[in-house]
Structures are given as structure tokens and as C-alpha cells.
Design a protein around this motif. Sequence first.
Motif, PDB file in Angstrom:
ATOM      1  N   GLU A 143     -62.770  34.558  96.883  1.00  0.00           N
ATOM      2  CA  GLU A 143     -63.028  35.351  95.675  1.00  0.00           C
ATOM      3  C   GLU A 143     -61.910  36.550  95.899  1.00  0.00           C
ATOM      4  N   THR A 144     -61.527  37.059  97.188  1.00  0.00           N
ATOM      5  CA  THR A 144     -60.858  38.320  97.286  1.00  0.00           C
ATOM      6  C   THR A 144     -59.240  38.034  96.767  1.00  0.00           C
ATOM      7  N   VAL A 145     -58.840  36.775  96.955  1.00  0.00           N
ATOM      8  CA  VAL A 145     -57.529  36.509  96.453  1.00  0.00           C
ATOM      9  C   VAL A 145     -57.287  36.433  94.957  1.00  0.00           C
ATOM     10  N   GLU A 146     -58.037  36.696  94.169  1.00  0.00           N
ATOM     11  CA  GLU A 146     -57.928  36.748  92.629  1.00  0.00           C
ATOM     12  C   GLU A 146     -56.502  37.454  92.467  1.00  0.00           C
ATOM     13  N   GLY A 147     -55.638  36.716  91.702  1.00  0.00           N
ATOM     14  CA  GLY A 147     -54.414  37.210  91.101  1.00  0.00           C
ATOM     15  C   GLY A 147     -53.198  37.500  92.386  1.00  0.00           C
ATOM     16  N   ARG A 148     -53.672  37.375  93.351  1.00  0.00           N
ATOM     17  CA  ARG A 148     -52.720  37.487  94.739  1.00  0.00           C
ATOM     18  C   ARG A 148     -51.769  36.388  95.084  1.00  0.00           C
ATOM     19  N   ASP A 149     -50.803  36.689  95.644  1.00  0.00           N
ATOM     20  CA  ASP A 149     -49.658  35.830  96.339  1.00  0.00           C
ATOM     21  C   ASP A 149     -49.979  35.389  97.594  1.00  0.00           C
ATOM     22  N   ILE A 150     -50.442  33.916  97.690  1.00  0.00           N
ATOM     23  CA  ILE A 150     -50.609  33.207  99.049  1.00  0.00           C
ATOM     24  C   ILE A 150     -49.685  32.516  99.353  1.00  0.00           C
ATOM     25  N   ALA A 151     -49.084  32.691 100.646  1.00  0.00           N
ATOM     26  CA  ALA A 151     -48.298  31.941 101.340  1.00  0.00           C
ATOM     27  C   ALA A 151     -48.534  31.050 102.571  1.00  0.00           C
ATOM     28  N   THR A 152     -48.294  29.740 102.610  1.00  0.00           N
ATOM     29  CA  THR A 152     -48.711  28.876 103.729  1.00  0.00           C
ATOM     30  C   THR A 152     -47.403  28.171 104.373  1.00  0.00           C
ATOM     31  N   THR A 153     -47.546  27.394 105.311  1.00  0.00           N
ATOM     32  CA  THR A 153     -46.349  26.698 105.716  1.00  0.00           C
ATOM     33  C   THR A 153     -45.852  25.805 104.889  1.00  0.00           C
ATOM     34  N   GLY A 154     -46.724  25.260 104.033  1.00  0.00           N
ATOM     35  CA  GLY A 154     -46.408  24.290 102.958  1.00  0.00           C
ATOM     36  C   GLY A 154     -45.405  24.947 101.966  1.00  0.00           C
ATOM     37  N   GLY A 155     -45.177  26.196 102.139  1.00  0.00           N
ATOM     38  CA  GLY A 155     -44.101  26.649 101.184  1.00  0.00           C
ATOM     39  C   GLY A 155     -42.781  27.087 102.006  1.00  0.00           C
ATOM     40  N   LEU A 156     -42.616  26.879 103.141  1.00  0.00           N
ATOM     41  CA  LEU A 156     -41.635  27.343 103.866  1.00  0.00           C
ATOM     42  C   LEU A 156     -40.500  26.572 103.758  1.00  0.00           C
ATOM     43  N   ALA A 157     -40.530  25.206 103.837  1.00  0.00           N
ATOM     44  CA  ALA A 157     -39.255  24.474 103.573  1.00  0.00           C
ATOM     45  C   ALA A 157     -38.827  24.412 102.010  1.00  0.00           C
ATOM     46  N   ASP A 158     -37.392  24.311 101.845  1.00  0.00           N
ATOM     47  CA  ASP A 158     -36.942  24.219 100.600  1.00  0.00           C
ATOM     48  C   ASP A 158     -36.780  22.634 100.372  1.00  0.00           C
ATOM     49  N   GLY A 159     -37.528  21.941  99.863  1.00  0.00           N
ATOM     50  CA  GLY A 159     -37.195  20.331  99.769  1.00  0.00           C
ATOM     51  C   GLY A 159     -37.001  19.724 101.156  1.00  0.00           C
ATOM     52  N   PRO A 160     -35.873  19.391 101.364  1.00  0.00           N
ATOM     53  CA  PRO A 160     -35.609  18.634 102.859  1.00  0.00           C
ATOM     54  C   PRO A 160     -35.295  19.876 103.825  1.00  0.00           C
ATOM     55  N   ASP A 161     -34.871  21.098 103.339  1.00  0.00           N
ATOM     56  CA  ASP A 161     -34.309  21.951 104.250  1.00  0.00           C
ATOM     57  C   ASP A 161     -35.347  22.811 104.672  1.00  0.00           C
ATOM     58  N   LEU A 162     -35.556  22.727 106.267  1.00  0.00           N
ATOM     59  CA  LEU A 162     -36.183  23.703 106.977  1.00  0.00           C
ATOM     60  C   LEU A 162     -36.074  25.185 106.928  1.00  0.00           C
ATOM     61  N   HIS A 163     -37.023  25.962 106.904  1.00  0.00           N
ATOM     62  CA  HIS A 163     -37.078  27.518 106.929  1.00  0.00           C
ATOM     63  C   HIS A 163     -36.282  27.580 108.287  1.00  0.00           C
ATOM     64  N   PRO A 164     -35.624  28.548 108.564  1.00  0.00           N
ATOM     65  CA  PRO A 164     -34.978  29.139 109.919  1.00  0.00           C
ATOM     66  C   PRO A 164     -35.814  29.057 111.137  1.00  0.00           C
ATOM     67  N   LEU A 165     -37.171  29.375 110.718  1.00  0.00           N
ATOM     68  CA  LEU A 165     -38.130  29.359 111.724  1.00  0.00           C
ATOM     69  C   LEU A 165     -38.623  27.991 112.217  1.00  0.00           C
ATOM     70  N   GLN A 166     -38.887  27.123 111.192  1.00  0.00           N
ATOM     71  CA  GLN A 166     -39.157  25.724 111.254  1.00  0.00           C
ATOM     72  C   GLN A 166     -38.065  24.860 112.298  1.00  0.00           C
ATOM     73  N   GLN A 167     -36.688  25.356 111.739  1.00  0.00           N
ATOM     74  CA  GLN A 167     -35.741  24.748 112.458  1.00  0.00           C
ATOM     75  C   GLN A 167     -35.672  25.204 113.877  1.00  0.00           C
ATOM     76  N   ALA A 168     -35.891  26.323 114.190  1.00  0.00           N
ATOM     77  CA  ALA A 168     -35.804  26.895 115.676  1.00  0.00           C
ATOM     78  C   ALA A 168     -37.071  26.421 116.371  1.00  0.00           C
ATOM     79  N   PHE A 169     -38.176  26.314 115.835  1.00  0.00           N
ATOM     80  CA  PHE A 169     -39.343  25.804 116.464  1.00  0.00           C
ATOM     81  C   PHE A 169     -39.131  24.384 116.743  1.00  0.00           C
ATOM     82  N   MET A 170     -38.576  23.324 115.992  1.00  0.00           N
ATOM     83  CA  MET A 170     -38.209  22.215 116.142  1.00  0.00           C
ATOM     84  C   MET A 170     -37.044  22.118 117.434  1.00  0.00           C
ATOM     85  N   GLU A 171     -35.823  22.627 117.278  1.00  0.00           N
ATOM     86  CA  GLU A 171     -35.040  22.811 118.195  1.00  0.00           C
ATOM     87  C   GLU A 171     -35.359  23.174 119.714  1.00  0.00           C
ATOM     88  N   GLY A 172     -36.140  24.124 119.579  1.00  0.00           N
ATOM     89  CA  GLY A 172     -36.494  24.736 121.063  1.00  0.00           C
ATOM     90  C   GLY A 172     -37.958  24.111 121.522  1.00  0.00           C
TER      91      GLY A 172
END
Length: 160
Positions: free
Chosen positions: A67-96
Motif C-alpha cells: 500500500e505504500t507504493v501507491e502512485g510510485r514508480d517501481i523498477a525490477t530486473t524485468g524492466g532492465l532489458a530492451d527487448g532482446p537487448d540486455l542492459h549493460p549490467l546484465q551483459q557484464a554479469f553474463m560475460e563475467g
Amino acid sequence: MPKTPLSFTLNGSETALFVDPGANLLDTLRRGAGDLTPKLGCAQGTCGACTVLIDGEPHLSCLTLAETVEGRDIATTGGLADGPDLHPLQQAFMEGFAAQCGFCTAGMLMAAKALLDRRPNPSRDEVIEAIGGNLCRCTGYEPIVDAILTAAARMQGRSA
């Protein structure tokens, strides 16, 4: 008790649902919104697997009342990638090889994203401090720290 209407932005999409009084954000995201990327680890706020960003700041979703997140912006890892393009953090985690079993990875990525959003060129010590609330039992943390520093360098247009 009656359910409470709740609306917030989840990874850029408006989300509206009903929650039970006292429901935590983790269950609301997973069961109500269908975002399975935040993980249930300890359910006590000590492991960091459930870390999400609320208005850009890291929060433990297992301890956050929905109930405390009413009207707020929530971001999860589900929103990091842009379609098939990984976020630079995801790419670096995968490569490393920073995600061995992968259980802590979602929380680590969100803690790292919060750091890089406010401090694009962090020091090694700042990275270590930023992920300090996230437990990993597989990597010994070095691959994670290195991946975050690599992503930071790439996002700044520098070589890692």
C-alpha cells in the motif's frame, strides 16, 4: 477485510490491482502483477534477493507494504532489458560469470542500477558498499563487483 485498490508504475507500465491489507510488495509483484524477477529469499530483509527500485531507490520488497507504493514508480530486473537487448549490467554479469546460481542476481542488478544511476563512475569501494545488503553464496563477490565496474565503464564510453 476488504482488498485495497493499488496503482503504480511497474517498469514503465501503469499497473492497477487489489491487495490484501498488510500484503508486502514482493508478493504483490509476483502474484498480483506477474513479475517473477524479484526473488523470495529470507523473507526477513537480510538477503537482498527481493531488491527493487522505488522511485529510483533500492528497497527490500519483502519488507515493503504494498500500500505504500501507491502512485510510485517501481523498477525490477524485468524492466532492465530492451527487448532482446540486455542492459549493460546484465551483459557484464553474463560475460563475467557474475551470476552463478543466479538466485541473488536480480537483487544485485537492482542495487547496482541504483548506484550507477546516481554515481555513473563509482569506485570499487562504492560498489562494494552499494551491494553490501545483498548476499551471494556462490561467487565470492569479485565477479559481481568486476561486472558492475565493467558496466559502469561501458556506460561512460570507456573500456573496462
